[in-house]
Design a protein around this motif. Sequence first.
Motif, mmCIF file in Angstrom:
data_model
loop_
_atom_site.group_PDB
_atom_site.id
_atom_site.type_symbol
_atom_site.label_atom_id
_atom_site.label_comp_id
_atom_site.label_asym_id
_atom_site.label_seq_id
_atom_site.Cartn_x
_atom_site.Cartn_y
_atom_site.Cartn_z
ATOM 1 N N THR A 104 0.831 -1.209 0.000
ATOM 2 C CA THR A 104 0.000 0.000 0.000
ATOM 3 C C THR A 104 0.861 1.254 0.000
ATOM 4 O OG1 THR A 104 -0.251 -0.072 2.423
ATOM 5 C CG2 THR A 104 -2.019 -1.064 1.092
ATOM 6 N N LYS A 105 1.904 1.271 0.794
ATOM 7 C CA LYS A 105 2.770 2.456 0.846
ATOM 8 C C LYS A 105 3.470 2.696 -0.489
ATOM 9 C CE LYS A 105 3.839 2.058 5.783
ATOM 10 N NZ LYS A 105 4.883 1.574 6.729
ATOM 11 N N LEU A 106 4.084 1.653 -1.026
ATOM 12 C CA LEU A 106 4.797 1.794 -2.298
ATOM 13 C C LEU A 106 3.837 2.123 -3.433
ATOM 14 C CD1 LEU A 106 7.305 -1.178 -1.910
ATOM 15 C CD2 LEU A 106 7.843 1.273 -1.802
ATOM 16 N N GLY A 107 2.677 1.475 -3.419
ATOM 17 C CA GLY A 107 1.693 1.736 -4.469
ATOM 18 C C GLY A 107 1.201 3.174 -4.456
ATOM 19 N N LEU A 108 0.892 3.690 -3.277
ATOM 20 C CA LEU A 108 0.408 5.071 -3.188
ATOM 21 C C LEU A 108 1.512 6.081 -3.463
ATOM 22 C CD1 LEU A 108 -1.987 4.846 -0.126
ATOM 23 C CD2 LEU A 108 -2.610 5.436 -2.478
ATOM 24 N N TYR A 109 2.702 5.814 -2.959
ATOM 25 C CA TYR A 109 3.778 6.794 -3.114
ATOM 26 C C TYR A 109 4.346 6.820 -4.529
ATOM 27 C CZ TYR A 109 7.797 9.696 -2.063
ATOM 28 O OH TYR A 109 8.723 10.703 -2.065
ATOM 29 N N PHE A 110 4.650 5.649 -5.080
ATOM 30 C CA PHE A 110 5.275 5.592 -6.397
ATOM 31 C C PHE A 110 4.289 5.360 -7.542
ATOM 32 C CE2 PHE A 110 8.847 4.358 -3.595
ATOM 33 C CZ PHE A 110 9.714 5.384 -3.925
ATOM 34 N N GLY A 111 3.112 4.825 -7.235
ATOM 35 C CA GLY A 111 2.169 4.466 -8.287
ATOM 36 C C GLY A 111 1.025 5.439 -8.499
ATOM 37 N N ASP B 66 -0.372 9.887 -7.940
ATOM 38 C CA ASP B 66 0.050 11.277 -7.761
ATOM 39 C C ASP B 66 -0.486 11.846 -6.446
ATOM 40 O OD1 ASP B 66 -2.619 11.456 -8.422
ATOM 41 O OD2 ASP B 66 -2.349 13.002 -9.951
ATOM 42 N N LEU B 67 -0.692 10.981 -5.443
ATOM 43 C CA LEU B 67 -1.223 11.407 -4.153
ATOM 44 C C LEU B 67 -0.415 12.546 -3.554
ATOM 45 C CD1 LEU B 67 -3.131 11.106 -1.715
ATOM 46 C CD2 LEU B 67 -1.602 9.310 -0.851
ATOM 47 N N VAL B 68 0.895 12.477 -3.641
ATOM 48 C CA VAL B 68 1.752 13.513 -3.053
ATOM 49 C C VAL B 68 1.422 14.887 -3.637
ATOM 50 C CG1 VAL B 68 4.138 14.312 -2.816
ATOM 51 C CG2 VAL B 68 3.602 11.893 -2.537
ATOM 52 N N LEU B 69 1.106 14.934 -4.921
ATOM 53 C CA LEU B 69 0.840 16.209 -5.600
ATOM 54 C C LEU B 69 -0.620 16.637 -5.521
ATOM 55 C CD1 LEU B 69 2.972 15.549 -8.808
ATOM 56 C CD2 LEU B 69 3.622 16.882 -6.790
ATOM 57 N N THR B 70 -1.544 15.708 -5.367
ATOM 58 C CA THR B 70 -2.975 16.030 -5.465
ATOM 59 C C THR B 70 -3.730 15.799 -4.154
ATOM 60 O OG1 THR B 70 -3.489 13.806 -6.263
ATOM 61 C CG2 THR B 70 -3.011 15.507 -7.928
ATOM 62 N N GLN B 71 -3.024 15.606 -3.065
ATOM 63 C CA GLN B 71 -3.675 15.342 -1.778
ATOM 64 C C GLN B 71 -4.432 16.558 -1.268
ATOM 65 O OE1 GLN B 71 -0.883 14.591 1.426
ATOM 66 N NE2 GLN B 71 0.635 15.877 0.491
ATOM 67 N N PRO B 72 -5.370 16.359 -0.419
ATOM 68 C CA PRO B 72 -5.893 15.085 0.088
ATOM 69 C C PRO B 72 -6.889 14.469 -0.885
ATOM 70 C CG PRO B 72 -7.069 16.883 1.127
ATOM 71 C CD PRO B 72 -6.031 17.507 0.228
ATOM 72 N N TRP B 73 -7.014 13.143 -0.815
ATOM 73 C CA TRP B 73 -8.038 12.434 -1.579
ATOM 74 C C TRP B 73 -9.171 12.125 -0.621
ATOM 75 C CZ3 TRP B 73 -5.076 8.035 -4.532
ATOM 76 C CH2 TRP B 73 -4.222 8.610 -5.487
ATOM 77 N N ALA C 177 11.809 8.284 7.565
ATOM 78 C CA ALA C 177 10.532 8.575 8.222
ATOM 79 C C ALA C 177 9.514 7.522 7.773
ATOM 80 C CB ALA C 177 10.036 9.968 7.856
ATOM 81 N N VAL C 178 8.422 7.437 8.504
ATOM 82 C CA VAL C 178 7.356 6.483 8.178
ATOM 83 C C VAL C 178 6.308 7.177 7.306
ATOM 84 C CG1 VAL C 178 5.509 5.040 9.137
ATOM 85 C CG2 VAL C 178 7.731 5.152 10.277
ATOM 86 N N PHE C 179 5.916 6.517 6.237
ATOM 87 C CA PHE C 179 4.903 7.021 5.309
ATOM 88 C C PHE C 179 3.521 6.706 5.871
ATOM 89 C CE2 PHE C 179 2.193 6.315 1.507
ATOM 90 C CZ PHE C 179 2.315 7.554 0.894
ATOM 91 N N ASP C 180 2.822 7.730 6.362
ATOM 92 C CA ASP C 180 1.451 7.588 6.855
ATOM 93 C C ASP C 180 0.513 8.217 5.846
ATOM 94 O OD1 ASP C 180 2.237 6.349 9.242
ATOM 95 O OD2 ASP C 180 2.446 8.253 10.292
ATOM 96 N N PHE C 181 -0.703 7.651 5.698
ATOM 97 C CA PHE C 181 -1.575 8.155 4.636
ATOM 98 C C PHE C 181 -3.073 8.095 4.916
ATOM 99 C CE2 PHE C 181 -0.601 3.739 3.810
ATOM 100 C CZ PHE C 181 -1.834 3.177 3.527
ATOM 101 N N VAL C 182 -3.528 7.481 5.976
ATOM 102 C CA VAL C 182 -4.966 7.406 6.259
ATOM 103 C C VAL C 182 -5.312 8.421 7.337
ATOM 104 C CG1 VAL C 182 -6.871 5.948 7.064
ATOM 105 C CG2 VAL C 182 -5.018 4.936 5.708
ATOM 106 N N HIS C 183 -6.250 9.310 7.039
ATOM 107 C CA HIS C 183 -6.681 10.320 8.007
ATOM 108 C C HIS C 183 -8.181 10.172 8.253
ATOM 109 C CE1 HIS C 183 -7.643 14.708 9.070
ATOM 110 N NE2 HIS C 183 -7.159 14.109 10.140
#
Length: 169
Positions: free
Chosen positions: A28-35, A37-44, A122-128
């Motif tokens: 999930t981390k690798l898929g969201l980060y590298f797969g 554009d979440l970093v550029l278009t957040q939040p989803w 650092a740890v990649f966190d993504f669920v809010h």
Amino acid sequence: MTTARRGTAPFRLGLAALVVTLLVDQVTKLGLYFGTDLVLTQPWRLAPFADFLVVWNRGVSYGMFQQEGGLGRWVLVAVSCLAALALSAWMRRAESRLLGLSLGLVAGGALGNAIDRAAYGAVFDFVHLHWGGWSWYVFNIADAAIVAGVIGLILDSLRPTPKGTGSGL
């Protein structure tokens, strides 16, 4: 039934939980980060109460004890790996499936976050999760597994001890 035989099923369940937790966390981390554009278009926005967004956590639970330097990073990696080893040794002696599962979840989560720290610092966190004015911390699959595992450890500790297996005190 011997103690070694009795502990086989809980250990296997715990080992499976560790491996599945680690794999799902990293995928999930690798898929969201590298797969994506979440970093550029957040939040989803996923739901009125849940978003995906990127937070790099340099601390431990709830962002406490933030580590900006290299030494702190590697201390947290080492502590996580040592904790996973100790939990795995405990898991080997587990006599209940709940205990084995719980230990596997915590160990798998610790290793998942240790991999992030070693690779990225650092740890990649993504669920809010949030509702109205209430906001929960941002977390990942490893964090959720650790929380579920701790709940399982508490529940297992509340179970009555079978007669004849007491501490002898």
